[in-house]
Write an enzyme that holds these catalytic residues in place. Structure first.
Site, PDB file in Angstrom:
ATOM      1  N   GLU A   1      31.512  -3.867   0.812  1.00 24.17           N
ATOM      2  CA  GLU A   1      32.876  -3.488   0.463  1.00 24.17           C
ATOM      3  C   GLU A   1      33.581  -4.710  -0.105  1.00 24.17           C
ATOM      4  O   GLU A   1      33.340  -5.834   0.295  1.00 24.17           O
ATOM      5  CB  GLU A   1      33.634  -2.916   1.665  1.00 24.17           C
ATOM      6  CG  GLU A   1      33.749  -3.816   2.879  1.00 24.17           C
ATOM      7  CD  GLU A   1      34.980  -4.688   2.881  1.00 24.17           C
ATOM      8  OE1 GLU A   1      35.952  -4.349   2.179  1.00 24.17           O
ATOM      9  OE2 GLU A   1      34.962  -5.714   3.566  1.00 24.17           O
ATOM     10  N   SER A   2      34.442  -4.477  -1.099  1.00 24.71           N
ATOM     11  CA  SER A   2      35.201  -5.539  -1.755  1.00 24.71           C
ATOM     12  C   SER A   2      34.234  -6.555  -2.370  1.00 24.71           C
ATOM     13  O   SER A   2      33.375  -6.184  -3.157  1.00 24.71           O
ATOM     14  CB  SER A   2      36.165  -6.184  -0.751  1.00 24.71           C
ATOM     15  OG  SER A   2      37.123  -6.975  -1.400  1.00 24.71           O
ATOM     16  N   ALA A   3      34.345  -7.835  -2.001  1.00 22.75           N
ATOM     17  CA  ALA A   3      33.405  -8.815  -2.549  1.00 22.75           C
ATOM     18  C   ALA A   3      31.981  -8.521  -2.125  1.00 22.75           C
ATOM     19  O   ALA A   3      31.025  -8.926  -2.800  1.00 22.75           O
ATOM     20  CB  ALA A   3      33.794 -10.229  -2.114  1.00 22.75           C
TER      21      ALA A   3
ATOM     22  N   ALA B   1      30.812  -5.507  -2.154  1.00 25.95           N
ATOM     23  CA  ALA B   1      30.390  -4.582  -3.204  1.00 25.95           C
ATOM     24  C   ALA B   1      30.131  -5.330  -4.500  1.00 25.95           C
ATOM     25  O   ALA B   1      29.208  -5.001  -5.250  1.00 25.95           O
ATOM     26  CB  ALA B   1      31.461  -3.511  -3.418  1.00 25.95           C
TER      27      ALA B   1
ATOM     28  N   HIS C   1      43.230  -0.867  -0.882  1.00 24.67           N
ATOM     29  CA  HIS C   1      41.962  -1.578  -0.859  1.00 24.67           C
ATOM     30  C   HIS C   1      41.535  -1.845   0.586  1.00 24.67           C
ATOM     31  O   HIS C   1      42.276  -2.447   1.363  1.00 24.67           O
ATOM     32  CB  HIS C   1      42.113  -2.900  -1.618  1.00 24.67           C
ATOM     33  CG  HIS C   1      40.863  -3.701  -1.704  1.00 24.67           C
ATOM     34  ND1 HIS C   1      39.829  -3.389  -2.558  1.00 24.67           N
ATOM     35  CD2 HIS C   1      40.468  -4.818  -1.048  1.00 24.67           C
ATOM     36  CE1 HIS C   1      38.864  -4.273  -2.434  1.00 24.67           C
ATOM     37  NE2 HIS C   1      39.224  -5.148  -1.515  1.00 24.67           N
TER      38      HIS C   1
END
Length: 470
Positions: free
Chosen positions: A185-187, A189, A382
């Protein structure tokens, strides 16, 4: 209370990246005899804050001191297995989910999450691995000296090394190395994206089969700024006059480096991240969009999930800049026509460039083996979906509806176990039938009604959005 799940915490998968191994590719840990305890969470990697400057990132040059509660010695992973006894399965075993934490490549840790949550989501059908990797200045310092004498993208190489560890040892925990899903997830991802394109999309031997991503971070490093940050590190460690800059930096006090790590990042432009993956010519051969366009990618299957309002957290909602000025600040190489075509919503400009469009680029490349969903439970910001699969995260899901949680989390776990999100392995799963995104541009929306009833349905991707991405 989670029962019948065994955890192995703080397993060292690489040598401490200190001294001569600072900014070097990960190396095997030293052999240790005897039984090792695996009952406590590992050290966190040195972290830094998100950029908070509203203007130029170099207007503030303070060298604020900060207590160090993390460590460079942080290359550990946690393994969670269903059952109270681990059975080695050299000829097969359970599917494996390797989770890569987010945090803008500057913060985060394995201890933030409980891998047992994913095992519960899967009805005890998977093994979970949570990995850590070098962050910020320690994991993503750019520059010629690092490239020649060390390793660019050290943090990504750590992740790659952890995936190699999984291939070598997960069968001892009852896992199947041929059925590995990487999930971020986020970085995290963004890291998944980098592993998909690693080695030109041809990592050998393969390290995973399926990719889960939630809101990619397609970083856009600007070389002039990266050069400035690199100079700030060299100057801040008094290595300017050294004939061997990298050796000097490797000998620098970790507290000095962490102070630089903190200040450089916090003085970055609001909502941006300074130390990020770069094209290194060996692991990341070219811009990811170029590799994606070629269609030669690591992994066979893809499930992408974005949130309905990803960009809001990364744009200062109180800023007085008009959108055109904001776009020029965020993307200084844009011409006037590109700025004019960016529209009038800074949140959408940010989220489309960094999160949404890269998702559709990958969906196109994976073709019929890819599925797309959107998490829209208000406020849909987010990261607000994390608590709906890591259900013990942050006090649990705010919308604590068992039907919704089952539908949402089961889509991910079905992908890991059955290579499709369209498997109803839990009775009562209310999710409609998934179809491949390529088939008719259909996505799955996960929302609730005003009355608080789960509202899960399919919808078509906005054609105007796809045109903007193109």
């Amino acid at each position: 209370m989670v029962t019948n799940i065994t955890s192995f915490l703080g397993i060292r998968y690489a040598a401490p990246p200190v001294g001569d191994l600072r900014w070097a590719a990960p190396q095997p840990p030293l052999a240790v005899s005897g039984v090792q305890q695996a009952t406590t969470q590992p050290n966190r990697c040195n972290k830094a804050p998100t950029g908070n400057s509203l203007t130029n990132p170099f207007e503030s040059t303070s060298m604020r001191k900060r207590a160090i509660s993390q460590s460079e010695d942080c290359l550990f992973l946690n393994v969670y297995t269903p059952g109270s006894k681990v059975v080695a399965t050299p000829g097969g075993g359970l599917p494996v989910v390797v989770f890569i934490h987010g945090g803008g490549y500057i913060t985060g840790a394995a201890s933030v999450f409980n891998g047992a949550d994913l095992i519960v989501d899967s009805n005890h059908g998977v093994i979970t691995v949570l990995i850590q990797y070098r962050l910020g200045l320690f994991g993503f310092l750019p520059g010629k000296a690092v490239k020649e004498g060390g390793a660019l993208n050290a943090g990504l190489l750590d992740q790659n090394y952890a995936l190699q560890w999984v291939q070598a040892y997960i069968s001892s925990f009852g896992g199947d190395p041929a059925k590995v899903t990487i999930w971020g997830e986020s970085a995290g991802a963004g890291s998944v994206l980098q592993h998909i394109v690693a080695h030109g999309g041809n990592t050998q031997p393969p390290l995973f089969e399926t990719a889960h991503d939630e809101f990619y971070v397609l970083t856009i490093p600007i070389q002039t700024i990266m050069t400035e940050f690199r100079s700030e590190v060299v100057n801040g460690t008094n290595c300017t006059s050294s004939s061997d800059t990298l050796s000097c930096l490797r000998a620098a006090d970790v507290n000095t480096l962490q102070t630089l790590n903190y200040n450089i990042n916090v003085n970055g432009f609001f909502g941006t991240f300074v130390f990020v993956p770069v094209v290194d010519g060996t692991f990341i051969l070219e811009r990811p969009t170029v590799t994606i366009r070629k269609g030669r990618l690591n992994g066979k299957y893809l499930l992408s999930m974005t949130n309905s309002h990803e960009g809001n957290a990364f744009v200062d909602q109180s800023m007085t800049l008009d959108v055109a000025d904001y776009v020029k600040t965020l993307f200084p190489n844009f011409g006037s026509a590109q700025v004019a075509g960016a529209g009038d919503n800074a949140n959408l400009r940010w989220v489309n460039a960094i999160f949404v469009c890269p998702t559709y680029y990958l969906l196109l490349a994976f073709g019929e083996r890819a599925w797309k969903g959107e998490f829209a439970i208000p406020p849909g910001l987010h990261g607000s979906d994390v608590a709906y699969y890591f259900t013990s995260y942050g006090g649990g899901p705010p919308y604590n509806n068992s039907q919704f949680i089952t539908a949402f989390s089961n889509s991910f776990m079905a992908m890991a176990m059955f290579e499709t999100p369209d498997d109803r392995y839990t009775p009562g799963d209310i999710t409609p039938s998934w179809t491949s995104w390529q088939y008719d541009l259909t996505e799955m929306k996960f929302n609730e009604t005003f009355a608080g009833v789960p509202d899960i349905y399919t919808f078509k991707t906005d054609s105007a959005l796809l045109e903007r991405c193109a």
